[in-house]
Design a protein around this motif. Structure first.
Motif, PDB file in Angstrom:
ATOM      1  N   VAL A   1       9.820  12.014 -21.175  1.00 46.04           N
ATOM      2  CA  VAL A   1      10.272  12.382 -20.321  1.00 46.04           C
ATOM      3  C   VAL A   1       9.565  10.839 -19.011  1.00 46.04           C
ATOM      4  N   VAL A   2       8.549  11.965 -19.402  1.00 47.81           N
ATOM      5  CA  VAL A   2       7.734  11.332 -18.254  1.00 47.81           C
ATOM      6  C   VAL A   2       6.997  10.902 -18.406  1.00 47.81           C
ATOM      7  N   LEU A   3       6.785   9.956 -19.791  1.00 47.58           N
ATOM      8  CA  LEU A   3       6.354   8.507 -19.798  1.00 47.58           C
ATOM      9  C   LEU A   3       6.630   7.625 -19.593  1.00 47.58           C
ATOM     10  N   VAL A   4       8.712   7.908 -19.718  1.00 47.38           N
ATOM     11  CA  VAL A   4       9.299   6.604 -19.866  1.00 47.38           C
ATOM     12  C   VAL A   4       9.894   6.494 -18.384  1.00 47.38           C
ATOM     13  N   VAL A   5       9.769   7.725 -17.441  1.00 48.15           N
ATOM     14  CA  VAL A   5       9.793   7.384 -15.663  1.00 48.15           C
ATOM     15  C   VAL A   5       8.018   7.261 -15.235  1.00 48.15           C
ATOM     16  N   VAL A   6       7.662   7.014 -15.584  1.00 51.32           N
ATOM     17  CA  VAL A   6       6.308   6.317 -15.518  1.00 51.32           C
ATOM     18  C   VAL A   6       6.496   4.929 -16.035  1.00 51.32           C
ATOM     19  N   ALA A   7       6.983   4.651 -17.215  1.00 55.99           N
ATOM     20  CA  ALA A   7       6.382   3.354 -17.337  1.00 55.99           C
ATOM     21  C   ALA A   7       8.147   2.424 -16.621  1.00 55.99           C
ATOM     22  N   VAL A   8       9.033   3.080 -16.276  1.00 56.71           N
ATOM     23  CA  VAL A   8       9.972   2.219 -15.833  1.00 56.71           C
ATOM     24  C   VAL A   8       9.211   1.849 -14.287  1.00 56.71           C
ATOM     25  N   PHE A   9       8.817   2.604 -13.164  1.00 58.10           N
ATOM     26  CA  PHE A   9       8.635   2.563 -12.261  1.00 58.10           C
ATOM     27  C   PHE A   9       7.744   1.087 -12.059  1.00 58.10           C
TER      28      PHE A   9
ATOM     29  N   ALA B   1       1.021  -1.515  -0.208  1.00 57.18           N
ATOM     30  CA  ALA B   1       0.172  -0.379   0.234  1.00 57.18           C
ATOM     31  C   ALA B   1       0.653   1.596   0.225  1.00 57.18           C
ATOM     32  N   MET B   2       1.793   1.404   0.603  1.00 59.76           N
ATOM     33  CA  MET B   2       2.836   2.819   0.892  1.00 59.76           C
ATOM     34  C   MET B   2       3.751   2.285   0.441  1.00 59.76           C
ATOM     35  N   GLY B   3       4.539   1.481  -0.272  1.00 59.69           N
ATOM     36  CA  GLY B   3       5.580   1.299  -1.230  1.00 59.69           C
ATOM     37  C   GLY B   3       5.446   1.145  -2.597  1.00 59.69           C
ATOM     38  N   PHE B   4       4.088   1.113  -2.802  1.00 58.28           N
ATOM     39  CA  PHE B   4       4.291   1.259  -3.916  1.00 58.28           C
ATOM     40  C   PHE B   4       2.756   1.617  -4.603  1.00 58.28           C
TER      41      PHE B   4
ATOM     42  N   HIS C   1       8.499  -2.366 -10.735  1.00 54.55           N
ATOM     43  CA  HIS C   1       7.687  -3.023  -9.390  1.00 54.55           C
ATOM     44  C   HIS C   1       6.179  -3.333  -9.042  1.00 54.55           C
ATOM     45  N   LEU C   2       5.307  -3.598 -10.553  1.00 48.06           N
ATOM     46  CA  LEU C   2       4.292  -4.063 -10.128  1.00 48.06           C
ATOM     47  C   LEU C   2       4.571  -5.643 -10.511  1.00 48.06           C
ATOM     48  N   PRO C   3       5.226  -6.482 -11.261  1.00 44.94           N
ATOM     49  CA  PRO C   3       5.737  -7.825 -10.783  1.00 44.94           C
ATOM     50  C   PRO C   3       5.489  -8.253  -9.965  1.00 44.94           C
ATOM     51  N   TYR C   4       6.662  -7.474  -9.017  1.00 47.69           N
ATOM     52  CA  TYR C   4       6.928  -8.189  -7.796  1.00 47.69           C
ATOM     53  C   TYR C   4       5.518  -7.976  -6.601  1.00 47.69           C
TER      54      TYR C   4
END
Length: 383
Positions: free
Chosen positions: A265-273, A230-233, A277-280
């Motif tokens: 740049v913004v799209l890359v930042v969100v996509a990398v995040f 919840a707080m970390g992702f 982190h989503l799979p884990y």
């Protein structure tokens, strides 16, 4: 991020076994051979690469702010704190990986401090990324109020709150992680001859969650990963999606090449995040929901492999943060070039003949003056 829920129930599989001398059900630990094979590759090699890249990248960010660039904006303060959190994370990761592959040999105090600080740095790093997205939202979307809201005192106060929140969220890790010798030994499977040799074996200690009663164990083993997700992702993800969506809409209205370049740049930042982190977190969610379900050894082994692989992907984000948030700015890249030039000048100063020492010294001083005197009226994260 690390899954804190490691315990006996994760490693056990129940099945019926018939013995002539025993009338009770035997519980045998699962071997998890596939996960063990993956850990032998991921632990020493992949994690070593992550630690080296993360150490170099985040150290350069900290050196830049310490010697070449003052923290003149709210984003600068956030970037410095993210680099500190990521650097502390990659410094603790090798010790944790080493002791996960072998017996914990650093004692009870190191167990609590290392695991607790590890959790604290993860929380603070993720929350600070949410703060950066909020700062970009205020600077671009709420530009009229940005001067009042984006002051250095506010940024330092927010960072203090973030670190304090990360400490509070990590209290269960500090408290429940314990250095102990596990009780699920192989005693019930030993013959009489092997029992005599068991006393000569060295004690094998672990650094894991340990609870005094089942009720506390059940609540904590559900609460800790749920809070982590919840707080970390999910909270940082929602903040980033909201803020960067508004930023993209505002930038697209501006007919400017640099503004449209910033959208990418913004799209890359969100996509990398999300990619990191989503799979884990999806694996962690599945593990939490099915934590107390009876699983076969094959299913448990597959889940452990998934957690090991997706966790490693999540660790990659600490290496990418300096590139995404710092070195993407033109001014920050110029400071990085100054670092390389100064290191080259210092090397020539000690390697070149003595008659050139004064020249190289003057070159180094002039370079530092040009850096200190350079104008910087914005943030490092150029949009």
């Amino acid at each position: 991020m690390e899954n804190p829920q490691v315990g006996m129930m994760d490693n056990l599989s129940y099945y019926d076994t018939s013995y002539t001398d025993f009338e009770y059900e035997v519980i045998e630990p699962c071997s998890h051979q596939n996960n063990h094979s993956v850990e032998l590759v991921v632990g020493p090699y992949i994690h070593s690469i992550i630690c080296i890249l993360g150490f170099v990248g985040n150290s350069l960010v900290i050196i830049t702010y310490a010697f070449y660039k003052r923290t003149k904006s709210m984003t600068d303060v956030y970037l410095l704190n993210v680099a500190i959190a990521d650097l502390l994370f990659v410094l603790s990761l090798p010790l944790i990986v080493y002791n996960e592959l072998s017996s914990w040999s650093m004692g009870p105090v190191a167990c609590k401090l290392l695991r607790g600080s590890y959790s604290m740095n993860l929380y603070s790093g993720m929350l600070l990324l949410a703060c950066i997205s909020t700062d970009r939202y205020i600077a671009i979307v709420q530009a009229r109020r940005s001067f009042r809201l984006r002051s250095l005192p506010y940024s330092r106060l927010i960072c203090t709150i973030v670190w304090a929140s990360a400490l509070l969220l990590s209290i269960p890790t500090f408290y429940f992680y314990t250095w102990y010798e596990p009780s699920y030994t192989e005693e019930i499977f030993l013959t009489e001859g092997e029992e005599n040799n068991e006393t000569s074996r060295p004690s094998q200690y672990v650094c894991q969650f340990r609870f005094m009663d089942s009720d506390t164990a059940w609540k904590t083993r559900v609460a800790v990963p749920s809070t982590q997700m919840a707080m970390g992702f999910f909270l940082p993800l929602l903040i980033m999606v909201f803020c960067y969506t508004a930023v993209i809409v505002t930038l697209l209205r501006a007919r400017n090449f640099q503004r449209h370049k910033a959208v990418r740049v913004v799209l890359v930042v969100v996509a990398v995040f999300i990619t990191c982190h989503l799979p884990y977190n999806m694996t962690l969610l599945y593990d939490t929901v099915n934590m107390f379900e009876l699983q076969s050894c094959e299913a448990s082994d597959a889940l452990h492999v998934a957690k090991t692989v997706t966790q490693t992907i999540a660790y990659l984000h600490c290496c990418l943060n300096p590139v995404l948030y710092a070195f993407v700015g033109v001014k920050f890249r110029n400071h990085f070039r100054r670092i390389v030039q100064d290191l080259w000048c210092l090397g020539k100063r000690y390697i070149a003949p003595r008659r050139f020492s004064r020249v190289t010294s003057e070159m180094y001083v002039s370079t530092r003056r040009s850096v200190d005197g350079s104008s910087d009226n914005g943030s490092s994260f150029t949009m």
